[in-house]
Design a protein around this motif. Structure first.
Motif, PDB file in Angstrom:
ATOM      1  N   MET A  92       0.832  -1.190   0.000  1.00 21.43           N
ATOM      2  CA  MET A  92       0.000   0.000   0.000  1.00 21.43           C
ATOM      3  C   MET A  92       0.879   1.257   0.000  1.00 21.43           C
ATOM      4  SD  MET A  92      -3.216   0.787  -0.179  1.00 21.43           S
ATOM      5  CE  MET A  92      -3.878  -0.812   0.030  1.00 21.43           C
ATOM      6  N   LEU A  93       1.960   1.237   0.793  1.00 19.00           N
ATOM      7  CA  LEU A  93       2.863   2.397   0.818  1.00 19.00           C
ATOM      8  C   LEU A  93       3.547   2.588  -0.533  1.00 19.00           C
ATOM      9  CD1 LEU A  93       4.418   2.053   4.374  1.00 19.00           C
ATOM     10  CD2 LEU A  93       2.730   3.712   3.589  1.00 19.00           C
ATOM     11  N   ARG A  94       3.858   1.475  -1.190  1.00 21.26           N
ATOM     12  CA  ARG A  94       4.468   1.584  -2.521  1.00 21.26           C
ATOM     13  C   ARG A  94       3.506   2.267  -3.495  1.00 21.26           C
ATOM     14  NH1 ARG A  94       6.642  -2.787  -6.895  1.00 21.26           N
ATOM     15  NH2 ARG A  94       7.636  -1.199  -8.172  1.00 21.26           N
ATOM     16  N   ALA A  95       2.251   1.898  -3.452  1.00 22.05           N
ATOM     17  CA  ALA A  95       1.252   2.519  -4.324  1.00 22.05           C
ATOM     18  C   ALA A  95       1.161   4.017  -4.046  1.00 22.05           C
ATOM     19  CB  ALA A  95      -0.109   1.862  -4.118  1.00 22.05           C
ATOM     20  N   GLU A  96       1.179   4.384  -2.779  1.00 21.38           N
ATOM     21  CA  GLU A  96       1.096   5.796  -2.427  1.00 21.38           C
ATOM     22  C   GLU A  96       2.307   6.560  -2.945  1.00 21.38           C
ATOM     23  OE1 GLU A  96       1.327   9.145   0.791  1.00 21.38           O
ATOM     24  OE2 GLU A  96       2.598   7.376   0.749  1.00 21.38           O
ATOM     25  N   ARG A  97       3.494   5.986  -2.806  1.00 16.70           N
ATOM     26  CA  ARG A  97       4.710   6.639  -3.326  1.00 16.70           C
ATOM     27  C   ARG A  97       4.657   6.771  -4.848  1.00 16.70           C
ATOM     28  NH1 ARG A  97       7.265   3.405   0.573  1.00 16.70           N
ATOM     29  NH2 ARG A  97       7.845   1.898  -1.021  1.00 16.70           N
ATOM     30  N   LEU A  98       4.179   5.727  -5.521  1.00 15.39           N
ATOM     31  CA  LEU A  98       4.085   5.779  -6.981  1.00 15.39           C
ATOM     32  C   LEU A  98       3.091   6.848  -7.441  1.00 15.39           C
ATOM     33  CD1 LEU A  98       4.126   1.962  -7.781  1.00 15.39           C
ATOM     34  CD2 LEU A  98       5.943   3.611  -8.284  1.00 15.39           C
ATOM     35  N   ARG A 104       2.414   9.588  -5.939  1.00 12.24           N
ATOM     36  CA  ARG A 104       2.999  10.914  -5.685  1.00 12.24           C
ATOM     37  C   ARG A 104       4.196  11.211  -6.586  1.00 12.24           C
ATOM     38  NH1 ARG A 104       0.837  13.239  -1.185  1.00 12.24           N
ATOM     39  NH2 ARG A 104      -0.194  11.850   0.285  1.00 12.24           N
ATOM     40  N   ASN A 105       4.723  10.210  -7.235  1.00 11.16           N
ATOM     41  CA  ASN A 105       5.916  10.350  -8.062  1.00 11.16           C
ATOM     42  C   ASN A 105       5.581  11.074  -9.374  1.00 11.16           C
ATOM     43  OD1 ASN A 105       8.108   9.981  -9.772  1.00 11.16           O
ATOM     44  ND2 ASN A 105       8.493   7.903  -9.081  1.00 11.16           N
ATOM     45  N   PRO A 106       6.206  12.234  -9.609  1.00 12.19           N
ATOM     46  CA  PRO A 106       5.922  12.980 -10.854  1.00 12.19           C
ATOM     47  C   PRO A 106       6.234  12.190 -12.114  1.00 12.19           C
ATOM     48  CG  PRO A 106       7.192  14.330  -9.316  1.00 12.19           C
ATOM     49  CD  PRO A 106       7.139  12.943  -8.739  1.00 12.19           C
ATOM     50  N   ALA A 107       7.187  11.291 -12.054  1.00 16.67           N
ATOM     51  CA  ALA A 107       7.548  10.484 -13.221  1.00 16.67           C
ATOM     52  C   ALA A 107       6.450   9.478 -13.587  1.00 16.67           C
ATOM     53  CB  ALA A 107       8.859   9.751 -12.968  1.00 16.67           C
ATOM     54  N   MET A 108       5.528   9.223 -12.669  1.00 17.77           N
ATOM     55  CA  MET A 108       4.459   8.244 -12.904  1.00 17.77           C
ATOM     56  C   MET A 108       3.128   8.905 -13.255  1.00 17.77           C
ATOM     57  SD  MET A 108       6.034   5.404 -12.443  1.00 17.77           S
ATOM     58  CE  MET A 108       4.905   4.090 -12.099  1.00 17.77           C
ATOM     59  N   ARG A 109       3.129  10.212 -13.442  1.00 19.03           N
ATOM     60  CA  ARG A 109       1.877  10.953 -13.692  1.00 19.03           C
ATOM     61  C   ARG A 109       1.135  10.459 -14.932  1.00 19.03           C
ATOM     62  NH1 ARG A 109      -0.476  13.979 -10.226  1.00 19.03           N
ATOM     63  NH2 ARG A 109      -1.271  15.406 -11.769  1.00 19.03           N
ATOM     64  N   THR A 110       1.857   9.946 -15.909  1.00 19.19           N
ATOM     65  CA  THR A 110       1.196   9.504 -17.144  1.00 19.19           C
ATOM     66  C   THR A 110       0.649   8.079 -17.032  1.00 19.19           C
ATOM     67  OG1 THR A 110       3.286   8.730 -18.080  1.00 19.19           O
ATOM     68  CG2 THR A 110       2.626  10.997 -18.580  1.00 19.19           C
ATOM     69  N   ARG A 111       1.024   7.361 -15.972  1.00 23.61           N
ATOM     70  CA  ARG A 111       0.534   5.994 -15.780  1.00 23.61           C
ATOM     71  C   ARG A 111      -0.879   6.027 -15.232  1.00 23.61           C
ATOM     72  NH1 ARG A 111       5.172   2.836 -15.214  1.00 23.61           N
ATOM     73  NH2 ARG A 111       4.534   1.022 -16.327  1.00 23.61           N
ATOM     74  N   GLU A 134      -2.539   0.731 -13.541  1.00 29.54           N
ATOM     75  CA  GLU A 134      -1.139   0.318 -13.706  1.00 29.54           C
ATOM     76  C   GLU A 134      -0.387   0.441 -12.383  1.00 29.54           C
ATOM     77  OE1 GLU A 134       0.769   1.514 -17.662  1.00 29.54           O
ATOM     78  OE2 GLU A 134      -0.845   2.985 -17.378  1.00 29.54           O
ATOM     79  N   ILE A 135      -0.642   1.533 -11.667  1.00 25.47           N
ATOM     80  CA  ILE A 135      -0.023   1.738 -10.357  1.00 25.47           C
ATOM     81  C   ILE A 135      -0.441   0.611  -9.412  1.00 25.47           C
ATOM     82  CG2 ILE A 135       0.110   3.263  -8.345  1.00 25.47           C
ATOM     83  CD1 ILE A 135       1.423   4.608 -10.699  1.00 25.47           C
ATOM     84  N   ALA A 136      -1.715   0.272  -9.427  1.00 27.04           N
ATOM     85  CA  ALA A 136      -2.214  -0.812  -8.576  1.00 27.04           C
ATOM     86  C   ALA A 136      -1.489  -2.118  -8.892  1.00 27.04           C
ATOM     87  CB  ALA A 136      -3.727  -0.982  -8.766  1.00 27.04           C
ATOM     88  N   HIS A 137      -1.334  -2.418 -10.176  1.00 21.86           N
ATOM     89  CA  HIS A 137      -0.651  -3.647 -10.560  1.00 21.86           C
ATOM     90  C   HIS A 137       0.820  -3.622 -10.149  1.00 21.86           C
ATOM     91  CE1 HIS A 137      -3.853  -4.679 -13.808  1.00 21.86           C
ATOM     92  NE2 HIS A 137      -4.235  -5.004 -12.595  1.00 21.86           N
ATOM     93  N   LEU A 138       1.473  -2.484 -10.317  1.00 19.12           N
ATOM     94  CA  LEU A 138       2.875  -2.356  -9.906  1.00 19.12           C
ATOM     95  C   LEU A 138       3.040  -2.554  -8.402  1.00 19.12           C
ATOM     96  CD1 LEU A 138       4.021   0.701 -12.058  1.00 19.12           C
ATOM     97  CD2 LEU A 138       4.817  -1.664 -12.266  1.00 19.12           C
ATOM     98  N   ALA A 139       2.019  -2.200  -7.650  1.00 18.60           N
ATOM     99  CA  ALA A 139       2.051  -2.352  -6.192  1.00 18.60           C
ATOM    100  C   ALA A 139       1.569  -3.740  -5.746  1.00 18.60           C
ATOM    101  CB  ALA A 139       1.203  -1.263  -5.539  1.00 18.60           C
TER     102      ALA A 139
END
Length: 56
Positions: free
Chosen positions: A1-7, A9-16, A20-25
């Motif tokens: 869950m913390l990984r998802a939150e960091r992703l 907030r990450n400006p580099a992930m704004r286009t995802r 996709e973020i959920a799957h990455l986490a």
């Protein structure tokens, strides 16, 4: 869950997409991800992403 939150907030992930973020986490069910995220952080994943994009 913390990984998802960091992703989120990450400006580099704004286009995802949030799914996709959920799957990455490690979440395979996006509905469950949304519910669990809101319970943990008190905000939706979209809210966290929007708030992290604000300046000032």
């Amino acid at each position: 869950m913390l990984r998802a939150e960091r992703l989120l907030r990450n400006p580099a992930m704004r286009t995802r997409k949030i799914i996709e973020i959920a799957h990455l986490a490690g979440f395979h069910d996006v509905s469950y991800f949304h519910r669990a995220f809101r319970r943990r952080f008190g905000q939706t994943p979209d809210d966290v992403r929007k708030l992290s994009g604000e300046t000032g």
